[in-house]
Design a protein around this motif. Structure first.
Motif, PDB file in Angstrom:
ATOM      1  N   LEU A 158       0.839  -1.197   0.000  1.00  0.00           N
ATOM      2  CA  LEU A 158       0.000   0.000   0.000  1.00  0.00           C
ATOM      3  C   LEU A 158       0.877   1.251   0.000  1.00  0.00           C
ATOM      4  N   VAL A 159       1.916   1.224   0.826  1.00  0.00           N
ATOM      5  CA  VAL A 159       2.833   2.363   0.877  1.00  0.00           C
ATOM      6  C   VAL A 159       3.511   2.558  -0.472  1.00  0.00           C
ATOM      7  N   MET A 160       3.968   1.443  -1.057  1.00  0.00           N
ATOM      8  CA  MET A 160       4.630   1.524  -2.362  1.00  0.00           C
ATOM      9  C   MET A 160       3.692   2.086  -3.418  1.00  0.00           C
ATOM     10  N   LEU A 161       2.445   1.620  -3.418  1.00  0.00           N
ATOM     11  CA  LEU A 161       1.481   2.050  -4.423  1.00  0.00           C
ATOM     12  C   LEU A 161       1.187   3.536  -4.283  1.00  0.00           C
ATOM     13  N   MET A 162       0.997   3.981  -3.046  1.00  0.00           N
ATOM     14  CA  MET A 162       0.706   5.393  -2.835  1.00  0.00           C
ATOM     15  C   MET A 162       1.888   6.243  -3.255  1.00  0.00           C
ATOM     16  N   LEU A 163       3.081   5.742  -2.976  1.00  0.00           N
ATOM     17  CA  LEU A 163       4.299   6.434  -3.376  1.00  0.00           C
ATOM     18  C   LEU A 163       4.346   6.615  -4.892  1.00  0.00           C
ATOM     19  N   SER A 164       4.040   5.540  -5.630  1.00  0.00           N
ATOM     20  CA  SER A 164       4.139   5.621  -7.085  1.00  0.00           C
ATOM     21  C   SER A 164       3.060   6.543  -7.647  1.00  0.00           C
ATOM     22  N   PRO A 200      -5.866  -4.307  -4.284  1.00  0.00           N
ATOM     23  CA  PRO A 200      -5.727  -5.762  -4.120  1.00  0.00           C
ATOM     24  C   PRO A 200      -4.747  -6.367  -5.118  1.00  0.00           C
ATOM     25  N   PHE A 201      -4.697  -5.795  -6.323  1.00  0.00           N
ATOM     26  CA  PHE A 201      -3.795  -6.309  -7.352  1.00  0.00           C
ATOM     27  C   PHE A 201      -2.335  -6.175  -6.912  1.00  0.00           C
ATOM     28  N   TRP A 202      -2.062  -5.187  -6.091  1.00  0.00           N
ATOM     29  CA  TRP A 202      -0.699  -4.981  -5.605  1.00  0.00           C
ATOM     30  C   TRP A 202      -0.417  -5.796  -4.348  1.00  0.00           C
ATOM     31  N   THR A 203      -1.407  -6.520  -3.871  1.00  0.00           N
ATOM     32  CA  THR A 203      -1.210  -7.321  -2.667  1.00  0.00           C
ATOM     33  C   THR A 203      -0.954  -8.759  -3.076  1.00  0.00           C
ATOM     34  N   ASN A 204      -0.089  -9.401  -2.364  1.00  0.00           N
ATOM     35  CA  ASN A 204       0.300 -10.768  -2.694  1.00  0.00           C
ATOM     36  C   ASN A 204      -0.901 -11.678  -2.954  1.00  0.00           C
ATOM     37  N   SER A 205      -0.946 -12.279  -4.152  1.00  0.00           N
ATOM     38  CA  SER A 205      -2.127 -13.051  -4.541  1.00  0.00           C
ATOM     39  C   SER A 205      -2.246 -14.353  -3.745  1.00  0.00           C
ATOM     40  N   LEU A 206      -1.102 -14.896  -3.340  1.00  0.00           N
ATOM     41  CA  LEU A 206      -1.138 -16.105  -2.506  1.00  0.00           C
ATOM     42  C   LEU A 206      -1.823 -15.825  -1.177  1.00  0.00           C
ATOM     43  N   VAL A 207      -1.441 -14.698  -0.594  1.00  0.00           N
ATOM     44  CA  VAL A 207      -1.988 -14.329   0.703  1.00  0.00           C
ATOM     45  C   VAL A 207      -3.488 -14.097   0.592  1.00  0.00           C
ATOM     46  N   ARG A 208      -3.909 -13.486  -0.525  1.00  0.00           N
ATOM     47  CA  ARG A 208      -5.342 -13.246  -0.699  1.00  0.00           C
ATOM     48  C   ARG A 208      -6.115 -14.545  -0.897  1.00  0.00           C
ATOM     49  N   THR A 209      -5.501 -15.494  -1.620  1.00  0.00           N
ATOM     50  CA  THR A 209      -6.144 -16.791  -1.793  1.00  0.00           C
ATOM     51  C   THR A 209      -6.286 -17.493  -0.450  1.00  0.00           C
ATOM     52  N   TYR A 210      -5.243 -17.357   0.347  1.00  0.00           N
ATOM     53  CA  TYR A 210      -5.252 -17.963   1.675  1.00  0.00           C
ATOM     54  C   TYR A 210      -6.351 -17.348   2.551  1.00  0.00           C
ATOM     55  N   ALA A 211      -6.567 -16.025   2.394  1.00  0.00           N
ATOM     56  CA  ALA A 211      -7.608 -15.356   3.173  1.00  0.00           C
ATOM     57  C   ALA A 211      -8.980 -15.958   2.865  1.00  0.00           C
ATOM     58  N   LEU A 212      -9.184 -16.356   1.607  1.00  0.00           N
ATOM     59  CA  LEU A 212     -10.459 -16.980   1.243  1.00  0.00           C
ATOM     60  C   LEU A 212     -10.649 -18.292   1.990  1.00  0.00           C
TER      61      LEU A 212
END
Lengths: 256, 285
Positions: free
Chosen positions: A241-247, B110-122
């Motif tokens: 989130l920090v990286m995205l906001m930075l960009s 969400p696209f910038w968040t690790n997709s594995l972790v999001r799958t695990y959250a499900l």
């Protein structure tokens, strides 16, 4: 038409997108061992995470890989964009075509083709193979970001630099690089995130000598529920989130 | 008018760029094509003679089943993404400009968040004693937990969850460009809402639909970690087959042939996308 209907719908979809992330964050502070029931606030999973030496090692490995992959791909990507923008040379279409292929081909196809290459030339799977693969899949994104910046740029500036006697290298350094700087930063951040998030390609070209975070998580969550992963996921979320906001901030600021 | 002095820089850049792409893009791809027509070899992975056995093996009922099932799950994923994403993109394009930026930002977080972790959250939500079952039981909708995890449905939910933004973004782009004058003209000529939708909006947004399908359908066949985490052992994707054949069974020709089929499918979709864009160009102007 009624205005509340589209709004409700948008809200609903956003809710669906964010509920799993929210659950993850909330459960990372859960004291219960079972993983499903709420047992009060605690930081025990963060503690467990940082006491897990293999995990911390994988974290550093991932960070270092993402840093180096983003840097190398930004340098090569920027040079590629400059070459495509400024030079006329044979096979320009082929070069463009290859970048397009990398971007559009399914990740798994890229993964097996690179694995094949590395085994053929006898490269040991580890940091170097991961770096080469990550730079390759980040490259087209950097090229596109930089090209977009170059296309809206006053062509008279480099010409003026030339007329004043600057060599191509000097002109690039003093005129072009400052102009594309925001795109370079944005491309670097994108590359960094892509590298940090990648599972598919790393599964194929990674080796036991250099364990990285996504592969470590993968092997953990396949077998069952690991509450440490909640804590790790939350940290990764905050980080990206920090990286995205930075960009976004860099891109917005450069437009003014 | 170029001086000789500037040539070394130009040459260095071109050599670096060409070298990288030839070595890490062209060669590996040729290698895959080559491997697909060779014979499996336990020692060196592949060997001569050349043959088409790997492609024949793709049509072996055992694998054909997996492929068809994977295609079914990917198609369902794409349809659901389209059903959710089409009205979503439409509604998004009607939101005031300044708020659109924020909403799109929220879409790509969400696209910038690790997709594995999001799958695990499900997994936390869908498990037998997970949140959804507990919630449904506490409101009295069900008496005992439903089996949601390790089903085909769970895999499709996971794929939709990961891929939905990839459907929405190209759709948003076409809705954003939708020409209001055509809509008004259609209305002025007496067309009803349905007629306008069928004859104007659908054809105008078709390139976005096809781009979305392209970005969802193919990845939905390759994301092998989704069935690994949510689907159990029966709901495999083409990606799982390719991975197993390459990494575990070491059957390179077969893995290569399967991945070439995926690439061809991608090429076909891209061709359809280009065709639809050209048609809009001719009809629209």
């Amino acid at each position: 038409m009624t205005r509340w209907l589209p709004r409700t719908y948008l809200t609903l979809v956003y809710l669906l997108l964010y509920v799993p992330i929210l659950v993850l964050v909330v459960f990372s502070f859960n004291d219960s061992r079972s993983g499903y029931a709420w047992g009060g606030l605690s930081l025990r999973w963060y503690e467990a995470l940082f006491n897990n030496r293999a995990m911390v090692q994988a974290m550093w490995n991932s960070l270092w890989l993402a840093l180096s992959a983003a840097t190398v791909s930004t340098v090569i990507g920027a040079l590629t964009a400059l070459a495509l923008h400024r030079y006329r040379f044979r096979g320009k279409q082929v070069l463009n075509g290859m970048l397009f292929v990398v971007m559009m081909s399914p990740e798994i196809v890229l993964a097996i083709s690179l694995l094949g290459l590395f085994l053929l030339v006898g490269l040991q799977l580890g940091y170097v193979s991961l770096l080469l693969a990550h730079v390759t899949f980040c490259l087209p994104f950097v090229v596109i970001t930089v090209m977009a910046r170059l296309s809206g740029f006053d062509e008279r500036l480099p010409e003026a630099a030339r007329d004043l006697g600057a060599s191509d290298f000097t002109m690039t350094r003093t005129v072009l690089i400052p102009v594309i700087m925001p795109a370079l930063l944005a491309g670097w951040l994108l590359g960094f995130t892509l590298s940090l998030d990648d599972v598919v390609v790393s599964t194929f070209v990674g080796g036991p000598s250099y364990e990285i975070l996504p592969l470590r998580i993968y092997s953990m969550v396949r077998v069952g529920l690991k509450p440490e992963v909640n804590a790790l996921g939350t940290l990764l979320l905050v980080f990206s989130l920090v990286m995205l906001m930075l960009s976004q901030w860099i891109l917005l600021r450069s437009k003014r | 008018m170029r001086s000789v002095m500037q040539q070394p820089f130009r040459t260095a850049v071109l050599v670096l760029v060409w070298g990288w792409l030839l070595f890490l893009v062209l060669t590996p791809n040729l290698l895959v094509i080559g491997a697909s027509v060779m014979t499996r070899d336990p020692g060196t992975f592949i060997s001569l003679p050349l043959n088409l056995d790997a492609y024949r093996q793709l049509f072996n009922p055992l694998y054909l089943d997996v492929f068809l099932n994977s295609l079914y799950m990917a198609t369902m994923t794409t349809l659901i993404c389209l059903l959710i994403g089409y009205p979503f993109a439409w509604a998004l394009s009607k939101v005031p400009r300044h708020r659109q930026m924020l909403l799109i930002f929220l879409l790509i977080v969400p696209f910038w968040t690790n997709s594995l972790v999001r799958t695990y959250a499900l997994k936390l939500i869908l498990a037998t004693n997970g949140l959804l079952n507990n919630a449904l039981m506490s409101v009295g909708l069900i008496d005992q937990p439903m089996q949601m995890l390790y089903t085909e449905g769970a895999v499709i939910i996971g794929l939709v969850y990961l891929l939905l933004p990839f459907m929405i973004l190209p759709l948003y782009a076409v809705f954003d460009d939708l020409r209001e004058d055509l809509l008004r003209a259609s209305h002025d000529l007496g067309a009803g809402r349905l007629a306008t939708f069928v004859h104007i909006i659908v054809p105008m947004t078709l390139p976005g639909v096809l781009a979305g399908i392209m970005l969802v359908l193919l990845p939905a066949m390759g994301l092998f970690f989704v069935p690994d985490i949510l689907g159990g052992s029966r709901n495999l994707l083409v990606g799982n087959v390719i991975k197993n054949q390459f990494l575990d069974a070491r059957n390179w020709p077969f893995g290569a042939a399967a991945s070439i089929m995926l690439t061809l499918a991608m090429a076909f979709l891209m061709f359809a996308h280009r065709l639809s864009k050209r048609r809009i160009g001719e009809d629209g102007v």
